[in-house]
Design an enzyme around this catalytic site. Structure first.
Site: not given
Lengths: 398, 398
Positions: A185, A210-211, A357
């Site tokens: 992944d 989309y990241k 994060r």
């Protein structure tokens, strides 16, 4: 190619006053996105109507854009296709791999994997019955857990919480040595770190756009199947656009050639158009340059935060080889701290139970942004500015 | 509510010179679509970035828009959700139904079903193994084929080729009497004919939004689960957004309450925005008015074509109760005839082997359009204008 980061940065819109360190959750908007999608809507859908599938090339978008992503992840051209969501693509990959390794019953994953991957595997095992099992071990125990009972490993290369990066080549080699297949992944890898699927000998890979790839909210996922498996893998989700002759409307399924069989239903053309605008920027980027700059930015960030904020405990490995393109710190009040930062324009995100994060995305983030972010974090921590009731109110967060 | 069709028609863009009788394949563009999607891109994605999931309400779009579709298909509010593609939703519905009826092994469908439904069921049976079987009978044999071996019926209410409509209430009653569950595919029903899922006692239903509902190319699908099953059905595709607490990132799957469990991955926000623009038009429509006008238009079309074109054989039932919102004719040269019609602005589509298909969509098609279309068809047939080599060249068609 040398990547010109001033140019790539100018191609994104970033809101006034925001230092966006959350491009690893939802990448920012390419300035060209709205016009590109509007063109698809007005000039293609509006004017071509149904003929847009051929005339505007909608039908081929999933493979055409797949090839542009292939370059970023070290995949052979013609072996990546877009569609659906990452969860669906995970399901297809592990189901295909299990069918290719029929004498075994175990999917191996680790507790640092994104929960949706684990849930999809759980669902698949439930559907398969017959002793199929998802085995979840600690990330550091993955290598030793790959034994001859494992049918397939399902591993996310970069941990979504800590940013810890697995050694893809090493784990893939171990898996093959033990007769297992691999599903990688790349949610936090594609556009984040150089990936060499072909070099590592990966069997299957999946990822989202989309990241780091900046396709916008709900952008489609991608799937890669190694060329040696391309005509063997059977997609459990066998939809008509993965059929060899979709418009012959045959009564039975015959898989399309190669990666095309991993298509399922009608592709999301508007989302793909937004992705295309983002890939126009990515086409200007060399992943080696991106990586060098990502490491420089994250090293600068770690040094700055550690010097100023003794209460924040680094959760990301210091070793370059062992991390992705994000830096995480732990703090029991992480949620409130992140709200205080967001209120001051430093946008990262919080991941339960205690992770702050921050993503480093060189296409639009530079050393000045990092310096300003560090200063604001230092101010919030030194003054305990996060210690206010409104920052503790938990809204649903993504 | 009385539907004002002049108003609804004005809310669509239709290209100059085109009579669009293919809204049953890809609905035309609502005039508001581009601006609505541009707003989502620029004001939401561009400015809110990750916070758009809450601030702009992206996360709730699948249920919020699901409720607006629920009204059109006779579903109870709160029991329809959007996402993925129709093929994926078919898979979830039949997998859930099979798990709820564990002593049986047969999925019953008919040869008039759309191939992707059959392919997905084939894939599911392959994954399940253990004697699971897809049984396909002729459409007219479905009722008698529902016996006590059937776990679930998977039937598309309106045949995509002929427009023949099944009797949902009757077949559902028969299925229940025999201990079977029902999955209804509403691809050619939603927005085409009044559907009464609750009244018929349907167990599951699925459908797409890019046909009669006008959401644009690749618009998301929807799924309905009857309230009595909502807390029982287990989605085989169990993704994180179908989890009861997606942002708790728990290691194991726990289904969300009700229909929310049928969500899988991240919703396609741009496609949903386009759908929203289309539903603003649908909110002004009463399905009884739509149906009355659809029947009037299709009766006018049948009468006109039959009077002028003796070579075209009607494939659609004359009986109002037994048809959807399309009219199909058969002709051995159907492909070439359709190309000749498209070249003259009458856009329908061809479905192998010999079907000329015309959709009647009252929101934007009126009696004048039908009269002009009939005149052009008559001219093409009388003069054999289709009999030219360039019309026989088969490009890939959708």
């Amino acid at each position: 190619m040398t990547t010109d980061f001033a140019t790539t940065r100018a191609m994104f819109h970033l809101p006034e006053g925001v230092i966006y360190l959350d491009g690893n959750s939802l990448g920012p908007m390419p300035r060209a996105a709205a016009a590109r999608v509007a063109r698809t809507i007005e000039a293609e859908w509006g004017e071509m109507l149904i003929t847009g599938w051929n005339k505007a090339g909608w039908m081929d978008l999933p493979s055409r854009l797949g090839d542009r992503i292939a370059r970023l992840i070290g995949a052979e051209p013609g072996h990546v296709v877009l569609g659906d969501t990452l969860s669906i693509k995970v399901y297809q990959a592990i189901a295909s791999a299990l069918e290719m390794n029929p004498s075994r019953r175990v999917i191996l994953s680790d507790s640092g994997n994104f929960p949706s991957d684990l849930y999809m595997a759980e669902g698949l095992c439930r559907t398969l019955g017959a002793g199929y099992e998802l085995r979840v071990v600690a990330p550091e125990a993955v290598e030793s857990a790959i034994d001859d009972s494992i049918a397939v490993t399902m591993i996310t290369e970069v941990d979504y919480r800590t940013g810890r990066r697995h050694d893809m080549a090493r784990l893939t080699a171990k898996a093959h040595q033990m007769g297992a297949l691999t599903v990688w992944d790349l949610a936090h890898s594609a556009g984040a770190v150089p990936v060499d699927l072909a070099g590592a000998g990966a069997d299957f890979a999946v990822g989202c756009t989309y990241k780091y790839l900046n396709s916008g909210p709900g952008g489609p996922a991608f799937i890669y199947v190694a060329p040696r498996h391309a005509e063997i893998a059977r997609p459990a989700l066998s939809g008509w656009l993965g059929h060899d002759a979709p418009f012959a409307f045959e009564p039975s399924y015959r898989p399309a050639r190669g990666i095309e069989r991993m298509r399922v239903g009608t592709p999301p053309v508007l989302q793909l158009a937004a992705l295309e605008a983002a890939l126009d920027i990515w086409d200007m980027a060399d992943m080696a340059d991106v990586r060098a700059r990502s490491l420089a930015l994250s090293d600068q960030f770690i040094a700055g935060v550690e010097a100023a904020c003794p209460d924040l405990a680094l959760a990301t490995p210091r070793d370059h080889a062992a991390r992705g393109s994000q830096v995480s710190f732990r703090h029991a009040e992480g949620y409130a701290i992140m709200q205080a930062l967001i209120a001051r324009g430093v946008v990262g995100d919080f991941r339960a139970p205690d992770i702050l994060r921050f993503g480093f995305t060189p296409l639009f983030i530079g050393a000045d942004d990092v310096a300003r972010a560090v200063a604001i974090i230092a101010e919030v921590m030194a003054g305990r500015l996060w210690d206010r009731p409104e920052y503790r109110l938990r809204a649903r967060v993504t």
